[in-house]
Design a protein around this motif. Sequence first.
Motif, PDB file in Angstrom:
ATOM      1  N   ILE A 281       0.652  -1.192   0.430  1.00 23.33           N
ATOM      2  CA  ILE A 281       0.091   0.011   0.201  1.00 23.33           C
ATOM      3  C   ILE A 281       0.688   1.445  -0.479  1.00 23.33           C
ATOM      4  O   ILE A 281       1.601   1.646   0.297  1.00 23.33           O
ATOM      5  N   VAL A 282       1.051   2.565  -0.905  1.00 29.15           N
ATOM      6  CA  VAL A 282       1.378   3.506  -1.304  1.00 29.15           C
ATOM      7  C   VAL A 282       0.539   4.546  -1.191  1.00 29.15           C
ATOM      8  O   VAL A 282      -0.184   4.867  -1.225  1.00 29.15           O
ATOM      9  N   LEU A 283       0.263   5.576   0.511  1.00 30.83           N
ATOM     10  CA  LEU A 283      -0.338   6.422   1.072  1.00 30.83           C
ATOM     11  C   LEU A 283       0.741   7.601   0.330  1.00 30.83           C
ATOM     12  O   LEU A 283       1.122   8.061   0.959  1.00 30.83           O
ATOM     13  N   ALA A 284       0.141   8.468  -0.921  1.00 31.10           N
ATOM     14  CA  ALA A 284       1.404   9.569  -1.388  1.00 31.10           C
ATOM     15  C   ALA A 284       1.070  10.447   0.013  1.00 31.10           C
ATOM     16  O   ALA A 284       2.227  11.587  -0.158  1.00 31.10           O
ATOM     17  N   ARG A 285      -0.462  10.876  -0.479  1.00 34.60           N
ATOM     18  CA  ARG A 285      -0.449  12.475   0.665  1.00 34.60           C
ATOM     19  C   ARG A 285      -0.663  11.706   2.197  1.00 34.60           C
ATOM     20  O   ARG A 285      -0.879  12.410   3.422  1.00 34.60           O
ATOM     21  N   GLY A 286      -0.447  10.787   2.642  1.00 29.72           N
ATOM     22  CA  GLY A 286      -0.630  10.125   4.007  1.00 29.72           C
ATOM     23  C   GLY A 286      -2.289   9.604   4.569  1.00 29.72           C
ATOM     24  O   GLY A 286      -3.013   9.620   3.971  1.00 29.72           O
ATOM     25  N   ILE A 287      -2.382   9.025   5.707  1.00 25.58           N
ATOM     26  CA  ILE A 287      -3.340   9.023   6.057  1.00 25.58           C
ATOM     27  C   ILE A 287      -4.262  10.297   7.551  1.00 25.58           C
ATOM     28  O   ILE A 287      -3.291   9.666   8.171  1.00 25.58           O
ATOM     29  N   GLN A 288      -4.763  10.902   7.788  1.00 25.64           N
ATOM     30  CA  GLN A 288      -5.455  10.931   8.802  1.00 25.64           C
ATOM     31  C   GLN A 288      -6.731  10.296   8.999  1.00 25.64           C
ATOM     32  O   GLN A 288      -8.041  10.721   8.946  1.00 25.64           O
ATOM     33  N   GLY A 289      -6.363   9.505   9.882  1.00 26.10           N
ATOM     34  CA  GLY A 289      -7.693   8.705  10.153  1.00 26.10           C
ATOM     35  C   GLY A 289      -8.427   9.119  11.213  1.00 26.10           C
ATOM     36  O   GLY A 289      -9.515   7.523  11.624  1.00 26.10           O
ATOM     37  N   ASN A 290      -8.385   9.687  12.427  1.00 27.24           N
ATOM     38  CA  ASN A 290      -9.301  10.392  13.158  1.00 27.24           C
ATOM     39  C   ASN A 290      -9.894   9.046  13.535  1.00 27.24           C
ATOM     40  O   ASN A 290     -10.611   8.991  14.715  1.00 27.24           O
TER      41      ASN A 290
END
Length: 504
Positions: A281-290
């Motif tokens: 899994i590549v999240l180019a802008r990242g994760i803000q998962g709350n």
Amino acid sequence: MAEDLLKSLANLDEMLKGMEKEKMLDPHEDTKAQLEEECPYCIKNGSYVHVAEDGMKAWLFLYPPAEGKDKYDRDLIMQFLAENKVIKGYHTSNIAAIAKKGVYGREILVAQGVEPIEGQNGYYEFFFDTSDKRKPAIREDGTVDYSSMSSLTNVQEGSLIAIYHHAIGCKNGFDVMGKEIQTKASRDLPALRGRGISNDKNPDEYYATVSGKIDYVDGHIDIKNVHEVQGDVDLTTGKVEFFGDIHIKGNVGTGVVVRASRNVTIDGVVEAAEVYAGGDIVLARGIQGNQKGHIVARGNVSAEFIEHANVEAGGDIRSNSFINANVYAGNKVIAEGKNGLILGGSVRGLRGVSAVNIGNEVETKTFVASGYSEEDYNRYVESFQKETDSQKALSELVEKMTEIVRQKRLGKDINSDSTDKLLMALNEKKDELFEALDKAKKEKELLAEIIEKGKGSVILANEKIFRGVTICVEGTKMPVPNNTSFMRYKNEAGRIVTSVIVVN
């Protein structure tokens, strides 16, 4: 008498001096004449052949034939060259000119070797990017740019994939003395193998038979379908599930489920969504998962940032920052880039954790662990005990059933129907115990593998680590007592040992 002798000696001396003068004019004249008289069809008058040191060229120098003699003909010159070991690469036009025009008194090129021709191995010309783009680029400010990563290279059905260029044959050379100069032989490559390609039209041209993601490894091409989403994905889109790769070119909103059998690449920001992948899994802008976002990959996870999310991976988990996240990696957790921060939450890497900075000045509670956990060890002990108990119960049950069957065969069974029902019940119990034994054994083996894999793991704080951080290595915990820098934490004989990282 004496006077006559003196005169005779004087005459002899004058004659000898005269002979010496004649020899000074042409010291080889007598020799030439003698040789020509002995061998009228040879060149033996001081003429010579000059061969270059590398044997690749030969020049002929001829003195003119004696007066009254014919010019040297071609056959005589060729014979002379052969006598001087020049046997190949003749410059026939020069030799013919020497014979015809009588070119004497200077060196003329009469033979030249041939340099070997190096062959060229066969090769494939590819019309897609075969480079590895799974490594992120480092920005000028020192942070890691995960948007530069891609696990996808797409091709369209019918597009030209590769052209094969056959090997160019080599050719050995030779020098003027006939010595062969060898060169390395060239070779052809085997035909490309794989799925989703065809060379039916032309055996040297390969075309895609499907549209999708193309992989090339060691002469094997594999084209698999890729599901691409051009914009954002939200609840109106619903689930995004695909048996292959998924590439989402926008953001992924809260509540969305993304599931792929292979890799997932998301170019935008991931909110409180669920993303599952059988590969990376590549999240180019990242994760803000709350605190609700969930990322699970059998392979690696790479993200610009991971905040307030739950992330699990069978391989590595890499990011510029982990903030208030719950993270578990089957290999390593790496906070890289300029700041490489782990702050808050719980982070565990089975084979180790490496960060630039861990914690902060305000002592935010942060848990960082490597190796197996205390829970893993307790579960291992429990599964070991379950396996032992199941084996014992199964052994006792089999012994009881064996005795009942033995009594029945001996005719000591008073109530046959009741015995048969009992055996049926015991047989069902036996199957249950076998199932429990198998489950306990598998769990024990899995936990034993986790414990073994986590042995020797370390936690690295490559710059700063602060109070408020709790370190756990192979089940042993230790609060960080003071703010410090450049630390390595390792478990030795059940206690955490600290050492300073030497910075070159």
